[in-house]
Design an enzyme around this catalytic site. Structure first.
Site, short mmCIF file in Angstrom:
data_model
loop_
_atom_site.label_atom_id
_atom_site.label_comp_id
_atom_site.label_asym_id
_atom_site.label_seq_id
_atom_site.Cartn_x
_atom_site.Cartn_y
_atom_site.Cartn_z
N SER A 126 0.83 -1.21 0.00
CA SER A 126 0.00 0.00 0.00
C SER A 126 0.86 1.25 0.00
O SER A 126 2.00 1.25 0.48
CB SER A 126 -0.89 -0.01 1.25
OG SER A 126 -1.48 1.24 1.49
N TYR A 150 -0.72 0.16 9.91
CA TYR A 150 -0.97 -0.57 8.67
C TYR A 150 0.23 -0.45 7.73
O TYR A 150 0.73 -1.45 7.20
CB TYR A 150 -2.23 -0.04 8.01
CG TYR A 150 -2.59 -0.69 6.70
CD1 TYR A 150 -2.97 -2.02 6.64
CD2 TYR A 150 -2.57 0.05 5.51
CE1 TYR A 150 -3.33 -2.61 5.43
CE2 TYR A 150 -2.93 -0.53 4.30
CZ TYR A 150 -3.31 -1.85 4.27
OH TYR A 150 -3.66 -2.44 3.07
N LYS A 154 2.82 -3.41 6.41
CA LYS A 154 3.04 -3.66 4.99
C LYS A 154 4.52 -3.54 4.63
O LYS A 154 5.07 -4.36 3.89
CB LYS A 154 2.20 -2.71 4.14
CG LYS A 154 0.72 -3.02 4.12
CD LYS A 154 0.44 -4.35 3.45
CE LYS A 154 -1.03 -4.59 3.25
NZ LYS A 154 -1.32 -5.91 2.62
#
Length: 335
Positions: A126, A150, A154
């Protein structure tokens, strides 16, 4: 070539679209699918497939994905994960799903991969890996410094995929996705969920909450995002399987998939052009500082040169064609 493909996160919206796209892909003839998720996925009709309800944080259940009647897959799509706001609100669960389970899947892929024909491990990352002071346009040389759980998860998994590729354990391909708009279904736990919600719900005649700004006149609506349509994203997922390994940069398997820049105001203007002022009136505003901070930390502009050189594709025409397509999907009952 066996053309057996494993998709984790296959019960999700993107996983389901990918399964159908692989069935239709002329470069993947007679594809066979192993589809796994926390709820049992549905397989496309007319294809040989195994669907498995699996806890992807359990190593034994991950290993079982490589022991189905279809045998060892030649390609693994790692799509499962806890979304951005979910990772921020439940840090421990985010670590468990977005790092630990990815590492277990990667290690199992390594153990099962033939040395003379490495399994392709395609990992969806992402733009949330970025944060801090950034250049006006992101290039392959821009350093990733995430400002959210997040993005941290990732990036950690990206480093693992890169290392396993460098050592010749797997043939890794890392796709940093733009924010995908418009996502169908119900709102997700992603911090960026509103970017689809302010289009999706009004086109269905429903109210939607925008956490950026307090009104249509708010300067916060100039917040830009890096976007891609679902159709283009799925095309690029399939393309990722076919890029020759030698075409990637020597030091990294990361590719920032092509996208375009649009502001929240651009979205609302496209919505008005397609569905009128009455649709825009269904968007309500309540500024959320946490949401705005996280989304504002993500870069809104990338250099598409490298991914386009690999054969990936980009949306043309900005937001309006995407909104029109979703309106058609709603009318057809498929959104």
């Amino acid at each position: 070539m066996s053309n057996v493909v494993l998709i984790t996160g296959a019960a999700g919206w993107l996983g389901g679209l990918l399964a159908h796209a692989l069935v239709a892909d002329p470069k993947t003839p007679n594809v066979q699918l192993i589809l796994a998720d926390i709820v049992e996925p549905k397989a496309p009709q007319g294809v040989k497939a195994v669907t498995i309800k699996a806890d992807l944080t359990d190593k034994a259940q991950i290993e079982a994905l490589f022991a189905t009647p279809l045998g060892i897959p030649d390609t693994v799509y790692c799509l499962h994960g806890i979304m951005s706001r979910g990772s921020e609100d439940n840090f421990e669960l985010g670590l468990k799903v977005n790092i630990d389970s990815v590492r277990a899947l990667l290690e199992t892929t390594r153990q099962k991969s033939p040395k003379d024909n490495l399994i392709k491990f395609i990992f969806t990352s992402s733009l949330a890996v970025y944060g801090g002071p950034l250049p006006h346009v992101i290039t392959p040389d821009t350093i990733a410094t995430p400002e959210g759980a997040y993005g941290m998860g990732k990036l950690t998994s990206e480093l693992l995929v890169n290392e396993y590729s460098r050592r010749g354990f797997v043939d890794g391909r890392i796709m940093r996705l733009p924010t995908i708009v418009v996502r169908p279904g119900v709102p997700s736990a992603a911090t960026s969920a509103f970017i689809s919600g302010i289009i999706r719900e009004p086109l269905k005649g429903l109210e939607s909450l925008c956490p950026i700004g307090d009104s249509l006149d708010s300067p916060e609506l100039e917040l830009p995002s890096w976007l891609a349509s679902p159709e283009t994203t799925i095309k690029n997922f399939v393309i990722a399987k076919h890029v020759p390994a030698e075409k990637f940069l020597k030091h990294t398997r990361v590719v920032c998939l092509p996208g375009f820049t649009a502001t929240v105001r651009d979205e609302l203007q496209a919505l008005e052009k397609v569905a009128g002022k009455e649709a825009v009136a269904l968007v309500k505003f309540k500024d959320d500082p946490i949401n705005r901070r996280i989304v504002s930390s993500w870069p809104p502009r990338f250099d598409n040169t490298y991914p386009l050189s690999l054969g990936f594709v980009v949306d043309e025409g900005g937001m309006e064609p995407i909104v029109r397509q979703f309106q058609k999907d709603v009318a057809a009952g498929i959104a």
